[in-house]
Each structure stands twice: as C-alpha cells, then as structure tokens.
Scaffold this motif. Structure first.
Motif, short mmCIF file in Angstrom:
data_model
loop_
_atom_site.label_atom_id
_atom_site.label_comp_id
_atom_site.label_asym_id
_atom_site.label_seq_id
_atom_site.Cartn_x
_atom_site.Cartn_y
_atom_site.Cartn_z
N LEU A 11 0.99 -1.31 0.06
CA LEU A 11 -0.12 0.06 0.00
C LEU A 11 0.84 1.17 0.02
O LEU A 11 1.78 1.22 0.72
N HIS A 12 0.73 2.30 -0.89
CA HIS A 12 1.46 3.39 -0.93
C HIS A 12 0.52 4.69 -1.10
O HIS A 12 -0.50 4.86 -1.80
N VAL A 13 0.42 5.42 -0.21
CA VAL A 13 -0.24 6.49 -0.05
C VAL A 13 0.79 7.93 -0.18
O VAL A 13 1.49 8.09 0.62
N THR A 14 0.13 8.63 -1.19
CA THR A 14 0.77 10.07 -1.53
C THR A 14 -0.18 11.12 -1.37
O THR A 14 -1.16 11.15 -1.88
N ILE A 15 0.42 12.32 -0.71
CA ILE A 15 -0.52 13.51 -0.59
C ILE A 15 0.44 14.59 -1.29
O ILE A 15 1.61 14.65 -0.81
N ARG A 16 -0.25 15.73 -1.91
CA ARG A 16 0.45 16.74 -2.43
C ARG A 16 0.08 17.97 -1.51
O ARG A 16 -1.37 18.36 -1.71
N LEU A 17 0.85 18.64 -0.67
CA LEU A 17 0.18 19.86 0.06
C LEU A 17 1.11 21.12 -0.76
O LEU A 17 2.13 20.99 -1.04
N PRO A 18 0.38 22.24 -0.36
CA PRO A 18 1.20 23.57 -0.78
C PRO A 18 2.48 23.60 -0.03
O PRO A 18 3.63 24.17 -0.44
N ASP A 19 2.19 23.53 1.26
CA ASP A 19 3.53 23.87 2.08
C ASP A 19 3.86 22.61 3.02
O ASP A 19 3.43 22.65 4.09
N PRO A 20 4.44 21.45 2.66
CA PRO A 20 4.43 20.48 3.65
C PRO A 20 5.44 20.59 4.71
O PRO A 20 6.59 21.39 4.30
N THR A 21 5.14 19.82 5.75
CA THR A 21 6.38 20.06 6.84
C THR A 21 6.40 18.61 7.43
O THR A 21 5.68 17.51 6.96
N PRO A 22 7.55 18.45 8.47
CA PRO A 22 7.88 17.08 8.85
C PRO A 22 6.72 16.48 9.47
O PRO A 22 6.58 15.38 9.55
N GLY A 23 6.04 17.37 10.15
CA GLY A 23 4.79 16.94 10.84
C GLY A 23 3.80 16.43 10.13
O GLY A 23 2.96 15.31 10.57
N ASP A 24 3.63 16.72 8.84
CA ASP A 24 2.78 16.43 7.89
C ASP A 24 3.02 15.02 7.42
O ASP A 24 2.11 13.92 7.58
N PHE A 25 4.24 14.39 7.51
CA PHE A 25 4.66 13.11 7.25
C PHE A 25 4.26 12.24 8.32
O PHE A 25 3.81 10.90 8.18
N HIS A 26 4.57 12.63 9.59
CA HIS A 26 4.30 11.89 10.68
C HIS A 26 2.66 11.71 10.97
O HIS A 26 2.41 10.62 11.35
N ARG A 27 2.22 12.65 10.72
CA ARG A 27 0.57 12.90 10.80
C ARG A 27 0.09 11.75 9.88
O ARG A 27 -1.08 11.00 10.34
N LEU A 28 0.48 11.90 8.58
CA LEU A 28 -0.03 10.69 7.37
C LEU A 28 0.53 9.29 8.02
O LEU A 28 -0.42 8.34 8.05
N ASP A 29 1.70 9.34 8.21
CA ASP A 29 2.02 8.00 8.67
C ASP A 29 0.99 7.25 9.87
O ASP A 29 0.68 6.28 9.66
N SER A 30 0.80 8.13 10.80
CA SER A 30 0.01 7.51 12.00
C SER A 30 -1.30 7.28 11.49
O SER A 30 -2.20 6.06 11.81
#
Length: 169
Positions: free
Chosen positions: A125-144
């Motif tokens: 399973l691979h999930v990708t999101i595209r955000l205007p201004d991604p932050t490292p917190g966004d990666f951890h939020r998506l992962d959880s």
C-alpha cells in the motif's frame, strides 16, 4: 416565585438572586443540550472532546471547519475502515486533499476454477499526498493516520510532496 412573606425581604431577594447567577449557566446548557452533540453547532472545545468520544482522526491542530467535518464523519468512516475508500476519506478529512493510493489488491470473477488471481502476490500500500507547504509533521501525521486506517495485514509506505506551482502571469 417566593412566598409573600419573603417577597419584601431584601436578604431573601439577594440570596435567591445569587442562586440565579450560579444556576443560570447550568440551566442554559441543559436547555441547549442537543446542540452540544451536533458537530456543526457545538463549541470548538466540546467538538474536540466529542471527536475523542466518536473516534475521529484529529490531532487538535486542524482548522475549525475541518475539525467539525471530521467529527461529523467519524461514525460513517468506521463502517468503511480498512477499505481504500475509507482510507482516502480519512486522509481527505485530515489534510483537506485527496490522496493518491496504490495497492496490490484486486477482485475478479472467472467461470473456470483455478484461474489466475488478480492483483500482486505481495501485499503493498502506498499513499501520497500533495500539499502546498508540507512540513515534517505532515509526514508523521499521515504515517500515523495510514497505520490506523489501513487493513491490519498490509505493509505500507507514505509520501508527502509539495504541489507543483504554476508561474503567475
């Protein structure tokens, strides 16, 4: 509503007035109790608590409209949890964007027995999101979020990228 003997007593009037000041907020909440359980009408702090009550995927840092939408959709999301649609909706409610999801599964029907199986033999399973201004917190939020909403047996990977910016003319 005091008896006539206390109606003219200044001390009794002040005492009852103090009770009115103390009990008025409680009576106001009880009169409007149904609105506290409507995510669109409840105060924001109660919406956060209500989100924990119904199992909404929130972290408390999202904007108010997105928080209210996540709380309102939480019960319906539990019905489709573990499906591609459920994962996409959970990510959309958390980030406000539609994710790109690729998976190895598949379904097929064949009249002949022992036909080929659909999908890939190794689950992924691979999930990708595209955000205007991604932050490292966004990666951890998506992962959880993906870890909680995916099928339990499915290994996964997540990716957060920046949206492509078009030059302004």
């Amino acid at each position: 509503m005091l008896p006539a003997v206390f109606a003219d007593d200044d001390l009794a009037q002040r005492f009852v007035g103090g009770l009115d000041d103390v009990l008025a907020p409680v009576l106001n909440v009880l009169d409007c109790l149904d609105t506290y359980f409507d995510p669109a009408l409840t105060p924001v702090d109660f919406a956060l608590w209500l989100g924990t009550w119904v199992g909404a995927e929130t972290d408390g840092g999202e904007p108010e409209p997105r928080l209210r939408a996540a709380v309102a959709a939480a019960v319906a999301l539990h019905r489709i949890r573990g499906t591609r649609r459920g994962l996409a909706e959970a990510v959309r409610l958390a980030f406000g964007v539609v994710p790109e999801i690729t998976e190895s599964g598949g379904a097929d029907w064949n009249a002949r027995p022992l036909g080929p199986f659909p999908g890939d033999p190794r689950p992924r399973l691979h999930v990708t999101i595209r955000l205007p201004d991604p932050t490292p917190g966004d990666f951890h939020r998506l992962d959880s979020l993906v870890a909680a909403a995916r099928p339990a047996h499915m290994p996964y990977a997540v990716e957060v990228t920046a949206t492509e910016r078009t030059p302004e003319k």
